[in-house]
Scaffold this motif. Structure first.
Motif, PDB file in Angstrom:
ATOM      1  N   ALA A  46       0.822  -1.209   0.000  1.00 34.84           N
ATOM      2  CA  ALA A  46       0.000   0.000   0.000  1.00 34.84           C
ATOM      3  C   ALA A  46       0.862   1.267   0.000  1.00 34.84           C
ATOM      4  N   PHE A  47       1.949   1.261   0.747  1.00 40.46           N
ATOM      5  CA  PHE A  47       2.784   2.457   0.864  1.00 40.46           C
ATOM      6  C   PHE A  47       3.847   2.549  -0.225  1.00 40.46           C
ATOM      7  N   ALA A  48       4.203   1.449  -0.842  1.00 41.28           N
ATOM      8  CA  ALA A  48       5.259   1.439  -1.862  1.00 41.28           C
ATOM      9  C   ALA A  48       4.883   2.251  -3.099  1.00 41.28           C
ATOM     10  N   GLU A  49       3.614   2.533  -3.277  1.00 41.22           N
ATOM     11  CA  GLU A  49       3.177   3.360  -4.406  1.00 41.22           C
ATOM     12  C   GLU A  49       3.676   4.796  -4.282  1.00 41.22           C
ATOM     13  N   HIS A  50       4.104   5.189  -3.087  1.00 36.53           N
ATOM     14  CA  HIS A  50       4.459   6.582  -2.828  1.00 36.53           C
ATOM     15  C   HIS A  50       5.940   6.796  -2.558  1.00 36.53           C
ATOM     16  N   GLY A  51       6.749   5.765  -2.723  1.00 35.45           N
ATOM     17  CA  GLY A  51       8.185   5.914  -2.519  1.00 35.45           C
ATOM     18  C   GLY A  51       8.840   4.589  -2.182  1.00 35.45           C
ATOM     19  N   GLU A  52      10.149   4.651  -2.011  1.00 37.02           N
ATOM     20  CA  GLU A  52      10.923   3.445  -1.698  1.00 37.02           C
ATOM     21  C   GLU A  52      10.810   3.116  -0.212  1.00 37.02           C
ATOM     22  N   VAL A  53      10.154   2.003   0.081  1.00 33.75           N
ATOM     23  CA  VAL A  53       9.959   1.566   1.457  1.00 33.75           C
ATOM     24  C   VAL A  53      11.184   0.766   1.892  1.00 33.75           C
ATOM     25  N   VAL A  54      11.777   1.167   3.004  1.00 32.01           N
ATOM     26  CA  VAL A  54      12.976   0.515   3.524  1.00 32.01           C
ATOM     27  C   VAL A  54      12.613  -0.575   4.522  1.00 32.01           C
ATOM     28  N   GLU A  55      11.633  -0.296   5.379  1.00 29.48           N
ATOM     29  CA  GLU A  55      11.268  -1.251   6.428  1.00 29.48           C
ATOM     30  C   GLU A  55       9.806  -1.096   6.790  1.00 29.48           C
ATOM     31  N   VAL A  56       9.153  -2.215   7.079  1.00 27.91           N
ATOM     32  CA  VAL A  56       7.758  -2.222   7.512  1.00 27.91           C
ATOM     33  C   VAL A  56       7.655  -3.122   8.739  1.00 27.91           C
ATOM     34  N   LYS A  57       6.923  -2.655   9.731  1.00 30.77           N
ATOM     35  CA  LYS A  57       6.730  -3.458  10.942  1.00 30.77           C
ATOM     36  C   LYS A  57       5.299  -3.303  11.413  1.00 30.77           C
ATOM     37  N   VAL A  58       4.555  -4.401  11.440  1.00 31.86           N
ATOM     38  CA  VAL A  58       3.223  -4.424  12.033  1.00 31.86           C
ATOM     39  C   VAL A  58       3.405  -4.974  13.445  1.00 31.86           C
ATOM     40  N   ILE A  59       2.935  -4.241  14.435  1.00 32.85           N
ATOM     41  CA  ILE A  59       3.107  -4.642  15.824  1.00 32.85           C
ATOM     42  C   ILE A  59       2.061  -5.700  16.172  1.00 32.85           C
ATOM     43  N   CYS A  60       2.540  -6.840  16.686  1.00 30.19           N
ATOM     44  CA  CYS A  60       1.668  -7.973  16.999  1.00 30.19           C
ATOM     45  C   CYS A  60       1.677  -8.283  18.488  1.00 30.19           C
ATOM     46  N   ASP A  61       0.609  -8.921  18.924  1.00 35.21           N
ATOM     47  CA  ASP A  61       0.478  -9.359  20.312  1.00 35.21           C
ATOM     48  C   ASP A  61       1.174 -10.705  20.450  1.00 35.21           C
ATOM     49  N   ARG A  62       2.331 -10.704  21.066  1.00 36.90           N
ATOM     50  CA  ARG A  62       3.111 -11.934  21.194  1.00 36.90           C
ATOM     51  C   ARG A  62       2.569 -12.868  22.262  1.00 36.90           C
ATOM     52  N   SER A  63       1.881 -12.344  23.247  1.00 40.12           N
ATOM     53  CA  SER A  63       1.481 -13.164  24.388  1.00 40.12           C
ATOM     54  C   SER A  63       0.322 -14.114  24.093  1.00 40.12           C
ATOM     55  N   THR A  64      -0.544 -13.761  23.139  1.00 38.03           N
ATOM     56  CA  THR A  64      -1.710 -14.626  22.923  1.00 38.03           C
ATOM     57  C   THR A  64      -1.783 -15.172  21.501  1.00 38.03           C
ATOM     58  N   ALA A  82       8.438  10.064   2.615  1.00 33.99           N
ATOM     59  CA  ALA A  82       7.575   9.846   3.776  1.00 33.99           C
ATOM     60  C   ALA A  82       6.489  10.916   3.853  1.00 33.99           C
ATOM     61  N   THR A  83       6.861  12.154   3.567  1.00 34.87           N
ATOM     62  CA  THR A  83       5.891  13.249   3.599  1.00 34.87           C
ATOM     63  C   THR A  83       4.809  13.054   2.545  1.00 34.87           C
ATOM     64  N   ILE A  84       5.209  12.648   1.357  1.00 32.18           N
ATOM     65  CA  ILE A  84       4.232  12.402   0.284  1.00 32.18           C
ATOM     66  C   ILE A  84       3.301  11.260   0.676  1.00 32.18           C
ATOM     67  N   ALA A  85       3.871  10.180   1.207  1.00 30.22           N
ATOM     68  CA  ALA A  85       3.057   9.032   1.614  1.00 30.22           C
ATOM     69  C   ALA A  85       2.086   9.412   2.728  1.00 30.22           C
ATOM     70  N   LEU A  86       2.537  10.209   3.669  1.00 35.73           N
ATOM     71  CA  LEU A  86       1.664  10.649   4.755  1.00 35.73           C
ATOM     72  C   LEU A  86       0.477  11.422   4.192  1.00 35.73           C
ATOM     73  N   GLN A  87       0.747  12.338   3.288  1.00 31.53           N
ATOM     74  CA  GLN A  87      -0.319  13.149   2.706  1.00 31.53           C
ATOM     75  C   GLN A  87      -1.299  12.307   1.899  1.00 31.53           C
ATOM     76  N   LYS A  88      -0.792  11.316   1.177  1.00 30.75           N
ATOM     77  CA  LYS A  88      -1.646  10.490   0.312  1.00 30.75           C
ATOM     78  C   LYS A  88      -2.398   9.409   1.079  1.00 30.75           C
ATOM     79  N   MET A  89      -1.775   8.835   2.104  1.00 28.17           N
ATOM     80  CA  MET A  89      -2.356   7.666   2.765  1.00 28.17           C
ATOM     81  C   MET A  89      -3.197   7.977   4.001  1.00 28.17           C
TER      82      MET A  89
END
Length: 107
Positions: A46-64, A82-89
């Motif tokens: 979704a974000f790669a349309e707006h620039g070169e994405v270096v890293e992506v991290k979705v925070i998950c619940d490790r305990s359950t 990042a600024t362009i992606a923020l404005q677009k997304m």
């Protein structure tokens, strides 16, 4: 009545403006409101349309269930991308949810 500015007064005006600039000078975005089914691949795509994405991290619940907690981070190769992606997304519909995008806080 004319007011004379003291050095102390001028710094008081400059420091908050500098903090605001530094806060927004960031290539990492904080994404909130993600669907619990959104994974890192979908977020990257979704974000790669707006620039070169270096890293992506979705925070998950490790305990359950190891399911998403509904937020994550996307880092771009430059602040401009990042600024362009923020404005677009920000406010866009992704995996059945409207997401909100902010600059990630440094430190």
């Amino acid at each position: 009545m004319m007011r004379c500015w003291r050095v102390k007064d001028s710094w008081a005006a400059i420091i908050p403006a500098r903090r605001l600039w530094l806060r927004h000078a960031c290539s990492k975005l904080f994404v909130v409101g993600l669907s619990y089914d959104t994974n890192e691949i979908a977020l990257r795509d979704a974000f790669a349309e707006h620039g070169e994405v270096v890293e992506v991290k979705v925070i998950c619940d490790r305990s359950t269930t190891s399911k998403s907690k509904g937020y994550g981070f996307v880092q771009f190769s430059s602040e401009k991308e990042a600024t362009i992606a923020l404005q677009k997304m920000d406010g866009e519909f992704l995996d059945g949810r409207y997401i909100r995008v902010h600059y990630a806080n440094k430190g």
